[in-house]
Design a protein around this motif. Sequence first.
Motif, mmCIF file in Angstrom:
data_model
loop_
_atom_site.group_PDB
_atom_site.id
_atom_site.type_symbol
_atom_site.label_atom_id
_atom_site.label_comp_id
_atom_site.label_asym_id
_atom_site.label_seq_id
_atom_site.Cartn_x
_atom_site.Cartn_y
_atom_site.Cartn_z
ATOM 1 N N GLU A 149 -6.932 -0.979 -0.896
ATOM 2 C CA GLU A 149 -7.196 0.192 -1.743
ATOM 3 C C GLU A 149 -7.811 1.335 -0.935
ATOM 4 O O GLU A 149 -7.429 2.488 -1.083
ATOM 5 C CB GLU A 149 -8.124 -0.177 -2.910
ATOM 6 N N GLU A 150 -8.766 0.978 -0.061
ATOM 7 C CA GLU A 150 -9.398 1.988 0.769
ATOM 8 C C GLU A 150 -8.364 2.651 1.661
ATOM 9 O O GLU A 150 -8.401 3.855 1.908
ATOM 10 C CB GLU A 150 -10.499 1.365 1.654
ATOM 11 N N ALA A 167 -6.343 5.109 -0.279
ATOM 12 C CA ALA A 167 -7.163 6.282 -0.606
ATOM 13 C C ALA A 167 -7.387 7.175 0.609
ATOM 14 O O ALA A 167 -7.660 8.369 0.474
ATOM 15 C CB ALA A 167 -8.498 5.826 -1.176
ATOM 16 N N SER A 168 -7.247 6.599 1.824
ATOM 17 C CA SER A 168 -7.583 7.359 3.024
ATOM 18 C C SER A 168 -6.539 8.403 3.395
ATOM 19 O O SER A 168 -6.758 9.221 4.278
ATOM 20 C CB SER A 168 -7.786 6.400 4.202
ATOM 21 N N THR A 218 0.838 -1.203 0.000
ATOM 22 C CA THR A 218 0.000 0.000 0.000
ATOM 23 C C THR A 218 0.873 1.254 0.000
ATOM 24 O O THR A 218 0.532 2.248 -0.638
ATOM 25 C CB THR A 218 -0.939 0.071 1.229
ATOM 26 N N ARG A 275 1.093 4.172 -2.517
ATOM 27 C CA ARG A 275 0.840 5.528 -2.030
ATOM 28 C C ARG A 275 1.880 6.507 -2.558
ATOM 29 O O ARG A 275 1.555 7.632 -2.920
ATOM 30 C CB ARG A 275 0.876 5.515 -0.497
ATOM 31 N N LYS A 283 -0.423 11.929 -0.728
ATOM 32 C CA LYS A 283 -0.005 10.749 -1.492
ATOM 33 C C LYS A 283 0.263 11.176 -2.920
ATOM 34 O O LYS A 283 -0.021 12.306 -3.315
ATOM 35 C CB LYS A 283 -1.081 9.659 -1.444
#
Lengths: 452, 281
Positions: free
Chosen positions: A441-442, A445-446, A382, A386, A450
Motif C-alpha cells: 500500500e505504501e 501511495a508513493s 500494486t 495504481r 496514479k
Amino acid sequence: MTTFDDPFDARYRLTPGCSCGRHGSEAEHAAASAVSGDAQTSRVVESAVMRALFPEDATRRAFLTAVGAGTAIAAVNALFPLATATDVFAQGLKPEKTDLKVGFIPITCATPIIMAAPMGFYEKQGLKVEVVKTAGWAVIRDKAINKEYDAAHMLSPMPLAISMGVGSNPIPWSAPAIENINGQAITLAMKHKDKRDPKSWAGMKFAVPFDYSMHNYLLRYYLAEAGLDPDKDVQIRAVPPPEMVANLRADNIDGFLAPDPVNQRAVYDGVGFIHLLSKEMWDGHPCCVFSASRQFVTEMPGTYQALLKAIIEATAYAQKAEHRKEIAAAIAPTNYLNQPVTVVEQVLTGTFADGLGGVKKDADRIAFDPFPWESFAVWILTQMKRWGQIKGDVDYQKVAKEVFLATDATKLMAEAGLTPPQATTKTFSVMGKPFDPSKPEEYVASFAIKRG
Amino acid sequence: MRGSLSLRAGLLSVLIFAAFIGAWQFATMPTTGAAGDVDPEYAALVSGAAAQGAKSAFPTPADVGATIWGHLKDPFYVRGANDQGVGVQLAYSLGRVLLGYLLAAAVATPLGFLIGMSPLVYRALDPFIQVLKPISPLAWMPLALYTIKDSGISAIFVIFICSLWPMLINTAFGVASVRKEWLNVAATLEVGALRKAFLVILPAAAPTIMTGMRISIGIAWLVIVAAEMLVGGTGIGYFVWNEWNNLSIGNIITAILLIGLVGMALDVALGRAARLVAYRE
C-alpha cells in the motif's frame, strides 16, 4: 540447506548458503547429501511448510533446539497435515490424461512451452501435447476458461486478473511457473530516432499487447517516471503482438513496448529501432507465465505435475546460452513462431541489430527462470491498483500466494537440476526505486502519477 | 457479332491484367541504391532493405508468382497443428461455411415461409430482423465465445447468424408477393393448404428464395475469413493471420486470390441452381 535436507534438523539453515560449510556452493552440497525418492518429496513439502511457519530461520532453530525434532514434527503436524500435503506430491502420480492441448501466442516468451513439443520434453514425461497457436490474449483467456486448452501461455498479470475477476468472471487460476524474465523492449518508429528522451513523447500513440500485461505496467511506469501521465499525455492501446509491426509500419502507432520477436522483427524490416530493453528498467522482471485453472491443478494432479515438470525442464534447458541457437531453429518455423530464424536467434542469443546501424550484445536480453516469486505477483497487483484496474482493498499477499504456486515450482525445479530459491519473496527495484513486497500500500501511495 | 464481343471483352480483360501487373512490377522495382558503408555484421542481421536504411519492400509479381506456385504444388501438406497446406485450410473453411450455411437455410426457409404467409407476423418481426441484420460478424464473436464456450462452434454460429437474414427476408418477401391471381385461382379450385404451399407458392417464390441464398453464401464466405482470423486454429482466415504475423505479403496475396476464386465458385454454383428454378411468365 537445500530443499532436500531435513527442515527439522536444527543444524541446517533454511536461508541460502551452503548449510554445512564444506561445499563450494549449495548445489555441490545438494549433490553430496542428496536424498532420493519418497524422502525427497516429503522433505520438499516439509521445508515449504516450515518456511511458512518460521519465516525467520533463527526462530525455527531456536524452536527445534528447545523442543527437539520429534516434538516439533508432532506440533507442526497438528497445525498442518504434513502427511496429506506430502501425499499430494508423492511420486508415481500417473497422468490422468496424456493427450493435452496447450495454447500459446507466437512470441519468444513462450519458448519453453513451444520448444518442449519439438524437442521432446513433453514426450519424456509421457505426455502427448499439442501446442496450439492462438490469435490474441483475450482469445487465449477465453479458450483456457472454456477448457478448450488444458493449460496455456499467459501474461503474468492474467492469472491474477482472472482469479480476481478483473476483466472476466472470477475463476481461481494459477501460475505455477514463470516462462521468461526480461525479453521485452520499447521499439519506436524510425521517424522518432532523434526523440530518445521520453519527456518529449507527449501526444504519441503506443501499443501494448494487453491491458493486463507487464508491458502495460512497465510502459506506464516508464512514462510516469518521465513525468508523462499515461492516460492523458499519450495514447496506449492494446494490440496483439503479431499485429504490432504491421501497425508500426502503417504509422498507426509511434511505438510499442512489446515482447520479442516483435521488436527484433521491426528492426529486421527496417520499420523501427530498439529504444530500450525492458531489462534496463528492471533486470529480472517476469513477463509470461505457464498457467492452468485451479480446477485442473486439483483434479488432475498427476497430469499437472508431469506438464509442469516438462515446462521446468525445458526452461532449465533454455537458460543455458549454448542451447539458444538450437532452440531458435526449433521454434522459428511456420508451425510455431513463423519468423525468420535470424530474428529469433538474435533475440535468444542477445547479439542483435538495434535498428540504428549498431550491433549490440547482451546475453541476458531474455533469460529463463521458472520460479514464480510471490513478490512479482505483489508488484503486479500494486500496479493494477495504481492504474485503477482494481479498486478497494486488496489482500496482496493472499492473492499472490494463491495464484503464484511457488511450492510446486520449488520441488520440480530441484528435480530438474536447478537450485530453487529458499524464500518465496524477494525485494527488487524498478528503475532504481526499491520495492518492498511487505509494504504494497505504501508503495502504491508513493507514486505521484496514479489513478484514484 | 456476339462471338466477337466476348472475344473483344476477353482481350480487354487480358490487357487490364497485363497493365496491372506492369504497374505492380514498376512500383516494386528494386531500387539499386548505394549500399556503400553498411557494417556487414549489421547487414547480416537484418533484411536487405533494412540494411540500406529502408523499410522492407512489397514483393514483385515474380516473387508472388513463385509463392503461389509453391502453394499450388503442395496444397495438402500437414506439418503439425499450426502449419498445414492451403488446400487443407480451404477445406476447413469450406466445411465451416457449408455447415453454418445449411443450418441457416434449414431454419430460414421454413421460418421465412411462415412469416411470408402471415402479414401480421411479417410486420411484427420486421423490426427485429432489421436490427439484427446489419450486425457485423465480429461483433457476435465475443458473445458467442462467452456463451457457447467452444471456438469451433462459435465460428459456425457466426456464419449461421450472418447468413440467416438475407435468406429469411427474401423467403418471406417472395412468399408474401406471390401474385394474388394465382392464390385466387387456387382458392377457386379448393386446393388444400399444404398443396397450395408446395405447388403454388413455393414455385412462385423460388427465384426470390434462391436470390436470398445466393446473397447469403457470399456473406458466409466473407464472414469466415474474419471469424477465423479472430479465433485462429485452422482455416484460410487463420492462414492469412499467421502470414500477417510473418509480414509475408506473398502468402497473403496467395490467400486473397484463393479466397476470391472459391467465393466466385460458390456464387456461380448458386447462380446455376437459381436458373434451374426460374420460370417465365
